[in-house]
Motif scaffolding. Structure first.
Motif, mmCIF file in Angstrom:
data_model
loop_
_atom_site.group_PDB
_atom_site.id
_atom_site.type_symbol
_atom_site.label_atom_id
_atom_site.label_comp_id
_atom_site.label_asym_id
_atom_site.label_seq_id
_atom_site.Cartn_x
_atom_site.Cartn_y
_atom_site.Cartn_z
ATOM 1 N N THR A 1 0.811 -1.218 0.000
ATOM 2 C CA THR A 1 0.000 0.000 0.000
ATOM 3 C C THR A 1 0.849 1.276 0.000
ATOM 4 N N VAL A 2 0.547 2.191 -0.906
ATOM 5 C CA VAL A 2 1.305 3.453 -0.951
ATOM 6 C C VAL A 2 0.425 4.676 -0.735
ATOM 7 N N ASP A 3 -0.911 4.499 -0.709
ATOM 8 C CA ASP A 3 -1.769 5.674 -0.528
ATOM 9 C C ASP A 3 -2.932 5.342 0.406
ATOM 10 N N ASP A 4 -3.628 6.414 0.803
ATOM 11 C CA ASP A 4 -4.758 6.254 1.719
ATOM 12 C C ASP A 4 -5.669 7.464 1.552
ATOM 13 N N THR A 5 -6.811 7.435 2.211
ATOM 14 C CA THR A 5 -7.777 8.540 2.048
ATOM 15 C C THR A 5 -7.254 9.795 2.758
ATOM 16 N N PRO A 6 -7.637 10.972 2.248
ATOM 17 C CA PRO A 6 -7.110 12.219 2.814
ATOM 18 C C PRO A 6 -7.757 12.566 4.165
ATOM 19 N N TYR A 7 -6.951 12.967 5.135
ATOM 20 C CA TYR A 7 -7.512 13.546 6.376
ATOM 21 C C TYR A 7 -8.318 14.776 5.955
ATOM 22 N N GLY A 8 -9.427 14.999 6.652
ATOM 23 C CA GLY A 8 -10.268 16.153 6.320
ATOM 24 C C GLY A 8 -11.237 15.852 5.193
ATOM 25 N N GLY A 9 -11.179 14.643 4.662
ATOM 26 C CA GLY A 9 -12.119 14.236 3.618
ATOM 27 C C GLY A 9 -11.719 14.791 2.263
ATOM 28 N N GLY A 10 -12.546 14.540 1.274
ATOM 29 C CA GLY A 10 -12.259 15.018 -0.088
ATOM 30 C C GLY A 10 -12.005 13.831 -1.007
ATOM 31 N N PRO A 11 -11.984 14.113 -2.298
ATOM 32 C CA PRO A 11 -11.869 13.018 -3.276
ATOM 33 C C PRO A 11 -10.446 12.492 -3.375
ATOM 34 N N GLY A 12 -10.287 11.345 -3.960
ATOM 35 C CA GLY A 12 -8.972 10.823 -4.295
ATOM 36 C C GLY A 12 -8.208 10.281 -3.096
ATOM 37 N N MET A 13 -6.941 9.977 -3.368
ATOM 38 C CA MET A 13 -6.081 9.365 -2.355
ATOM 39 C C MET A 13 -4.790 10.183 -2.246
ATOM 40 N N VAL A 14 -4.208 10.139 -1.043
ATOM 41 C CA VAL A 14 -2.935 10.845 -0.799
ATOM 42 C C VAL A 14 -1.855 9.792 -0.570
#
Ligand SMILES: Nc1cc(-c2cccs2)n[nH]1
Length: 251
Positions: A47-60
Motif C-alpha cells: 500500500t502506498v496511498d490512503d484517504t485524505p484527512y479532512g475528507g475530499g476526493p482521491g487518495m494521498v
C-alpha cells in the motif's frame, strides 16, 4: 549527473533510455536510476496511498514508504557529490513554473532526486522533512493536470539533460533555443527550412540562401519577434528596452 527517480511506475521512465538522454546515459554523462516506491512498503498489498484527512476526493500518498525510500536513496551517495546533498524535485501542478532558466539551474546540480506523486499529492510531511536535509523544488510543467508526476519527470530530465556538457553536439547547441538565456531569452524561435529549395510549389525565403550571415541573423531575430508577438505577446513585456530597440534597428 546522478538522477534518481522514485515512482510506483518505474516502467514509465523507460523512454529515458532512448535517444539523446539514453545515449548520454550510455556515455556516462547521466546516471539515471528508477526506484519502485512499493519496494519500501511492508504489507501484503504494498500500500502506498490512503484517504485524505479532512475528507475530499482521491487518495494521498502515505509518508512511510516515501521516508524509507528517500533514506535509502540518500544513503547511496554518488562519488561525484560526496559533500553536496541532492536537490529533491517534486513535480506538482501547484509548484513554481519549470522554465528553461530553472532547467539550466538544475543542470548545475550533480545529483537530482525526482519524487513522482499521484495527482492528489504526497503527504506534506514528506516534503517538509526532506527540506530539512536537502533543497526541495516543487515544480509545475504547465497549467494542466496529469494523473502522476512521471510524465513531468520525462519532460524535466530531457530539458535538463540536454543542457549538460557533451550531451548536445556543437551543431545542436542549446544556445539558440527558444527561451535560452541571452539573445533568445523570452523569444520564440522563428521558422526553419531545409532542402529541397522548392517543395510542392513552396520556396525558401531568399534571405536564407543569400550567404549574407548578418542579414540572415537580423531576419531570424525579426522572425522570432514576430512569432513571439503572435503566440506569446506577454513574453515581449519581459524584454528590456535595449533588446526591443535592437529589434527596431534590426528591421
Ligand atoms: N504541471 C503538472 C504536474 C502535474 C502532476 C504531478 C504529479 C501528479 S500530477 N500535473 N500537472
Amino acid at each position: 549527473m546522478r538522477v534518481d527517480v522514485i515512482t510506483i511506475f518505474p516502467e514509465y521512465l523507460a523512454p529515458l533510455g532512448v535517444s539523446l538522454i539514453g545515449k548520454a546515459a550510455d556515455r556516462g554523462l547521466l546516471d539515471i536510476r528508477a526506484h519502485d516506491l512499493r519496494d519500501w512498503t511492508h504489507d501484503v498489498h504494498r500500500t502506498v496511498d490512503d484517504t485524505p484527512y479532512g475528507g475530499g476526493p482521491g487518495m494521498v500518498m502515505k509518508p512511510e514508504p516515501w521516508g524509507e525510500a528517500l533514506d535509502a536513496v540518500l544513503a547511496d551517495v554518488p562519488p561525484e557529490s560526496p559533500e553536496l546533498p541532492p536537490t529533491l524535485v517534486v513535480p506538482t501542478p501547484s509548484g513554481r513554473p519549470f522554465t528553461q532558466a530553472k532547467a539550466a539551474q538544475l543542470a548545475e546540480s550533480p545529483w537530482l532526486i525526482f519524487a513522482c506523486g499521484r495527482y492528489e499529492g504526497i503527504d506534506r510531511r514528506v516534503i517538509d522533512a526532506a527540506a530539512e536535509r536537502m533543497a526541495v523544488e516543487e515544480l509545475s510543467i504547465g497549467d494542466y493536470v496529469l494523473a502522476g508526476g512521471e510524465v513531468a519527470v520525462l519532460v524535466m530530465v530531457e530539458a535538463i539533460g540536454r543542457l549538460l556538457p557533451g550531451v548536445l553536439g556543437n551543431a545542436e547547441s542549446a544556445r539558440d533555443d527558444s527561451f535560452a538565456a541571452g539573445a533568445m531569452e523570452s523569444l520564440l524561435e522563428g521558422p526553419a527550412y531545409t532542402k529541397p529549395a522548392e517543395w510542392r510549389g513552396r520556396t525558401v525565403p531568399e534571405i536564407l540562401t543569400s550567404g549574407n550571415h548578418g542579414a540572415i541573423a537580423r531576419w531570424r531575430r525579426e522572425q522570432a519577434f514576430a512569432r513571439t508577438a503572435a503566440h506569446r505577446p506577454e513574453l515581449l513585456a519581459r524584454l528590456d528596452p535595449a533588446a526591443l530597440d535592437k529589434r527596431d534597428r534590426l528591421a
